[in-house]
Design a protein around this motif. Sequence first.
Motif, PDB file in Angstrom:
ATOM      1  N   THR A 191      11.087   2.361   6.361  1.00 22.52           N
ATOM      2  CA  THR A 191      11.345   2.074   4.948  1.00 22.52           C
ATOM      3  C   THR A 191      12.415   3.008   4.403  1.00 22.52           C
ATOM      4  O   THR A 191      12.668   4.079   4.957  1.00 22.52           O
ATOM      5  N   SER A 192      13.022   2.573   3.299  1.00 27.28           N
ATOM      6  CA  SER A 192      14.032   3.387   2.646  1.00 27.28           C
ATOM      7  C   SER A 192      14.166   2.981   1.186  1.00 27.28           C
ATOM      8  O   SER A 192      14.008   1.813   0.840  1.00 27.28           O
ATOM      9  N   VAL A 193      14.492   3.959   0.361  1.00 25.60           N
ATOM     10  CA  VAL A 193      14.871   3.711  -1.026  1.00 25.60           C
ATOM     11  C   VAL A 193      16.245   4.321  -1.319  1.00 25.60           C
ATOM     12  O   VAL A 193      16.681   4.358  -2.464  1.00 25.60           O
ATOM     13  N   ASP A 242      12.510  -2.695   3.593  1.00 24.38           N
ATOM     14  CA  ASP A 242      11.729  -2.689   4.830  1.00 24.38           C
ATOM     15  C   ASP A 242      12.695  -2.996   5.958  1.00 24.38           C
ATOM     16  O   ASP A 242      13.357  -4.034   5.954  1.00 24.38           O
ATOM     17  N   HIS A 244      13.874  -6.922   1.316  1.00 21.36           N
ATOM     18  CA  HIS A 244      13.604  -6.308   0.019  1.00 21.36           C
ATOM     19  C   HIS A 244      12.659  -7.243  -0.722  1.00 21.36           C
ATOM     20  O   HIS A 244      12.996  -8.416  -0.932  1.00 21.36           O
ATOM     21  N   SER A 245      11.493  -6.751  -1.073  1.00 20.90           N
ATOM     22  CA  SER A 245      10.481  -7.566  -1.765  1.00 20.90           C
ATOM     23  C   SER A 245      10.229  -8.885  -1.043  1.00 20.90           C
ATOM     24  O   SER A 245      10.108  -9.942  -1.656  1.00 20.90           O
ATOM     25  N   ASP A 261      13.566   6.738   5.072  1.00 18.31           N
ATOM     26  CA  ASP A 261      12.641   7.684   4.451  1.00 18.31           C
ATOM     27  C   ASP A 261      11.352   7.862   5.228  1.00 18.31           C
ATOM     28  O   ASP A 261      10.709   8.898   5.137  1.00 18.31           O
ATOM     29  N   GLY A 309      13.552  -0.531  -5.632  1.00 23.41           N
ATOM     30  CA  GLY A 309      12.399  -0.684  -4.764  1.00 23.41           C
ATOM     31  C   GLY A 309      12.711  -0.357  -3.323  1.00 23.41           C
ATOM     32  O   GLY A 309      13.756   0.202  -2.999  1.00 23.41           O
ATOM     33  N   VAL A 310      11.800  -0.732  -2.474  1.00 24.35           N
ATOM     34  CA  VAL A 310      11.813  -0.340  -1.064  1.00 24.35           C
ATOM     35  C   VAL A 310      12.513  -1.379  -0.198  1.00 24.35           C
ATOM     36  O   VAL A 310      12.315  -2.578  -0.371  1.00 24.35           O
TER      37      VAL A 310
END
Length: 144
Positions: free
Chosen positions: A34-36, A106, A127-128, A21, A103-104
């Motif tokens: 980043t991506s969702v 990375d 992730h987180s 994204d 969530g996102v």
Amino acid sequence: MLAKTDFIDLIPHAGDMCLLDGVLSWDDTSIHATSVSHVLDTHPLRSERGLHAVHLAEYGAQAMAVHGALRGRERGETAPRPGMLVSLRGVKLSAQRIDNREGVLDVYAECLIADENGAQYLFRVLHSGEELASGRAAVIHPSR
């Protein structure tokens, strides 16, 4: 930060297959994207059982492609350069599925070596703050 619209025309991944994204940062040797997209029901790699964590290697490979394209743009290259993922080594996964994690993501990639014939990168997907996947990937570029 770079939005998807800032790099989508530089890579061969089109439509829903462009999984990243945005790019939070990048330099000559590394990128943080980043991506969702991993939670989307329409994800192109998703099966009826969900999205397996092995597909995080594709997120790493796309970060490699975006990084190479951004480096190429600095040299005046504007056309997408096709590449073929030819090797994954030392891949570690700490989850089975990723579509159940809101969530996102990375996505980090670090260039180990690159020339006009191909490149090798280390990649990590978090992730987180939890590392879900890591490994080394190699891509080759067809002759121009």
